[in-house]
Design a protein around this motif. Sequence first.
Motif, PDB file in Angstrom:
ATOM      1  N   THR A  22       0.831  -1.205   0.000  1.00 58.76           N
ATOM      2  CA  THR A  22       0.000   0.000   0.000  1.00 58.76           C
ATOM      3  C   THR A  22       0.866   1.255   0.000  1.00 58.76           C
ATOM      4  N   TRP A  23       1.880   1.258   0.846  1.00 61.68           N
ATOM      5  CA  TRP A  23       2.760   2.424   0.960  1.00 61.68           C
ATOM      6  C   TRP A  23       3.472   2.713  -0.362  1.00 61.68           C
ATOM      7  N   TYR A  24       4.103   1.694  -0.921  1.00 62.26           N
ATOM      8  CA  TYR A  24       4.853   1.913  -2.159  1.00 62.26           C
ATOM      9  C   TYR A  24       3.924   2.110  -3.352  1.00 62.26           C
ATOM     10  N   GLY A  25       2.752   1.486  -3.333  1.00 58.57           N
ATOM     11  CA  GLY A  25       1.767   1.738  -4.391  1.00 58.57           C
ATOM     12  C   GLY A  25       1.264   3.164  -4.353  1.00 58.57           C
ATOM     13  N   LEU A  26       1.042   3.674  -3.156  1.00 55.56           N
ATOM     14  CA  LEU A  26       0.628   5.077  -3.010  1.00 55.56           C
ATOM     15  C   LEU A  26       1.731   6.013  -3.480  1.00 55.56           C
ATOM     16  N   SER A  27       2.953   5.684  -3.119  1.00 54.86           N
ATOM     17  CA  SER A  27       4.090   6.492  -3.559  1.00 54.86           C
ATOM     18  C   SER A  27       4.203   6.485  -5.086  1.00 54.86           C
ATOM     19  N   LEU A  28       4.029   5.319  -5.689  1.00 52.72           N
ATOM     20  CA  LEU A  28       4.084   5.204  -7.143  1.00 52.72           C
ATOM     21  C   LEU A  28       2.980   6.033  -7.797  1.00 52.72           C
ATOM     22  N   ALA A  29       1.767   5.923  -7.270  1.00 54.45           N
ATOM     23  CA  ALA A  29       0.641   6.654  -7.845  1.00 54.45           C
ATOM     24  C   ALA A  29       0.817   8.166  -7.689  1.00 54.45           C
ATOM     25  N   ARG A  30       1.346   8.588  -6.545  1.00 50.93           N
ATOM     26  CA  ARG A  30       1.524  10.023  -6.317  1.00 50.93           C
ATOM     27  C   ARG A  30       2.637  10.615  -7.179  1.00 50.93           C
ATOM     28  N   LYS A  31       3.671   9.811  -7.461  1.00 54.00           N
ATOM     29  CA  LYS A  31       4.804  10.309  -8.247  1.00 54.00           C
ATOM     30  C   LYS A  31       4.560  10.236  -9.758  1.00 54.00           C
ATOM     31  N   ALA A  32       3.561   9.476 -10.163  1.00 54.56           N
ATOM     32  CA  ALA A  32       3.299   9.288 -11.592  1.00 54.56           C
ATOM     33  C   ALA A  32       2.835  10.600 -12.217  1.00 54.56           C
ATOM     34  N   ARG A  33       3.568  11.066 -13.178  1.00 56.51           N
ATOM     35  CA  ARG A  33       3.233  12.310 -13.866  1.00 56.51           C
ATOM     36  C   ARG A  33       2.908  12.076 -15.341  1.00 56.51           C
ATOM     37  N   ALA A  34       3.128  10.857 -15.796  1.00 59.20           N
ATOM     38  CA  ALA A  34       2.921  10.555 -17.207  1.00 59.20           C
ATOM     39  C   ALA A  34       1.432  10.495 -17.536  1.00 59.20           C
ATOM     40  N   VAL A  35       1.148  10.697 -18.790  1.00 60.74           N
ATOM     41  CA  VAL A  35      -0.207  10.533 -19.304  1.00 60.74           C
ATOM     42  C   VAL A  35      -0.135   9.579 -20.490  1.00 60.74           C
ATOM     43  N   LEU A  37      -5.226   9.168 -25.259  1.00 58.24           N
ATOM     44  CA  LEU A  37      -6.353   9.708 -24.490  1.00 58.24           C
ATOM     45  C   LEU A  37      -5.923  10.708 -23.419  1.00 58.24           C
ATOM     46  N   SER A  38      -4.646  10.830 -23.202  1.00 56.26           N
ATOM     47  CA  SER A  38      -4.079  11.726 -22.182  1.00 56.26           C
ATOM     48  C   SER A  38      -4.640  11.446 -20.782  1.00 56.26           C
ATOM     49  N   LEU A  39      -4.838  10.160 -20.489  1.00 59.09           N
ATOM     50  CA  LEU A  39      -5.264   9.770 -19.140  1.00 59.09           C
ATOM     51  C   LEU A  39      -4.042   9.717 -18.234  1.00 59.09           C
ATOM     52  N   PRO A  40      -4.135  10.214 -17.019  1.00 59.20           N
ATOM     53  CA  PRO A  40      -2.995  10.112 -16.107  1.00 59.20           C
ATOM     54  C   PRO A  40      -2.748   8.652 -15.727  1.00 59.20           C
ATOM     55  N   THR A  41      -1.504   8.214 -15.836  1.00 61.35           N
ATOM     56  CA  THR A  41      -1.180   6.835 -15.467  1.00 61.35           C
ATOM     57  C   THR A  41      -1.377   6.601 -13.978  1.00 61.35           C
ATOM     58  N   ALA A  42      -1.427   7.668 -13.211  1.00 57.13           N
ATOM     59  CA  ALA A  42      -1.694   7.540 -11.776  1.00 57.13           C
ATOM     60  C   ALA A  42      -3.056   6.874 -11.534  1.00 57.13           C
ATOM     61  N   LEU A  43      -4.007   7.047 -12.454  1.00 60.50           N
ATOM     62  CA  LEU A  43      -5.302   6.367 -12.328  1.00 60.50           C
ATOM     63  C   LEU A  43      -5.132   4.859 -12.371  1.00 60.50           C
ATOM     64  N   PHE A  44      -4.226   4.377 -13.197  1.00 58.75           N
ATOM     65  CA  PHE A  44      -3.981   2.940 -13.291  1.00 58.75           C
ATOM     66  C   PHE A  44      -3.262   2.453 -12.033  1.00 58.75           C
ATOM     67  N   TYR A  45      -2.256   3.216 -11.596  1.00 62.10           N
ATOM     68  CA  TYR A  45      -1.464   2.821 -10.425  1.00 62.10           C
ATOM     69  C   TYR A  45      -2.256   2.909  -9.130  1.00 62.10           C
ATOM     70  N   ALA A  46      -3.301   3.703  -9.102  1.00 56.88           N
ATOM     71  CA  ALA A  46      -4.096   3.878  -7.880  1.00 56.88           C
ATOM     72  C   ALA A  46      -4.765   2.581  -7.446  1.00 56.88           C
ATOM     73  N   ALA A  47      -4.906   1.631  -8.342  1.00 60.55           N
ATOM     74  CA  ALA A  47      -5.495   0.344  -7.981  1.00 60.55           C
ATOM     75  C   ALA A  47      -4.655  -0.369  -6.922  1.00 60.55           C
ATOM     76  N   ILE A  48      -3.356  -0.141  -6.920  1.00 56.97           N
ATOM     77  CA  ILE A  48      -2.467  -0.830  -5.974  1.00 56.97           C
ATOM     78  C   ILE A  48      -2.732  -0.382  -4.538  1.00 56.97           C
ATOM     79  N   PRO A  49      -2.649   0.908  -4.220  1.00 53.08           N
ATOM     80  CA  PRO A  49      -2.893   1.286  -2.822  1.00 53.08           C
ATOM     81  C   PRO A  49      -4.342   1.099  -2.385  1.00 53.08           C
ATOM     82  N   VAL A  50      -5.282   1.247  -3.305  1.00 51.72           N
ATOM     83  CA  VAL A  50      -6.690   1.053  -2.918  1.00 51.72           C
ATOM     84  C   VAL A  50      -6.920  -0.395  -2.506  1.00 51.72           C
ATOM     85  N   SER A  51      -6.472  -1.326  -3.333  1.00 52.89           N
ATOM     86  CA  SER A  51      -6.662  -2.738  -2.991  1.00 52.89           C
ATOM     87  C   SER A  51      -5.834  -3.112  -1.767  1.00 52.89           C
ATOM     88  N   GLY A  52      -4.631  -2.559  -1.658  1.00 54.06           N
ATOM     89  CA  GLY A  52      -3.795  -2.835  -0.488  1.00 54.06           C
ATOM     90  C   GLY A  52      -4.440  -2.357   0.798  1.00 54.06           C
TER      91      GLY A  52
END
Length: 155
Positions: A103-116, A120-135
């Motif tokens: 959860t901790w490292y997934g949150l860190s990954l999602a927060r640091k993600a700046r790519a789109v 579609l120019s979707l933020p990749t943080a939306l994809f990574y957010a699944a990790i801390p939410v499920s954790g």
Amino acid sequence: MRRLDHLAGQLLRALPIACFAGLFGLLFVNVVARTLQLAGFAWFDEIVQGLFAWMVFMGAAALWREHEHFRVDWLPDSLPPRASRLLRIVVVLLSLCFLVAMTWYGLSLARKARAVTPILSLPTALFYAAIPVSGAVMTAYSLADLVRLLRRKEP
């Protein structure tokens, strides 16, 4: 509290099912469109990535909640009750260590993600957010299991 748990269970089951249905629909349309040479969808991979990530991680959380994930029960079931309970407590504590780190490292990954995504120019943080939410969900259910075990109730 049971009603909240029931609603969480329904949501945790519905989300992966919806993602799977979306993936199935997208794959079907893509195969038909390519077979009939109607069109190609450049954005297809971006949506598939996001749906797949959420399906896998929310599906894992749903399985964790229901205690339906793969586990080997032979050893705890073959031990005397006191030793079995102690082993289950150790397993839950080890699981908690992993889940907190995930959860901790997934949150860190999602927060640091700046790519789109490129199209579609979707933020990749939306994809990574699944990790801390499920954790976080799995951590909460593991804590509940630990409390039950410490109170001598089986999860």
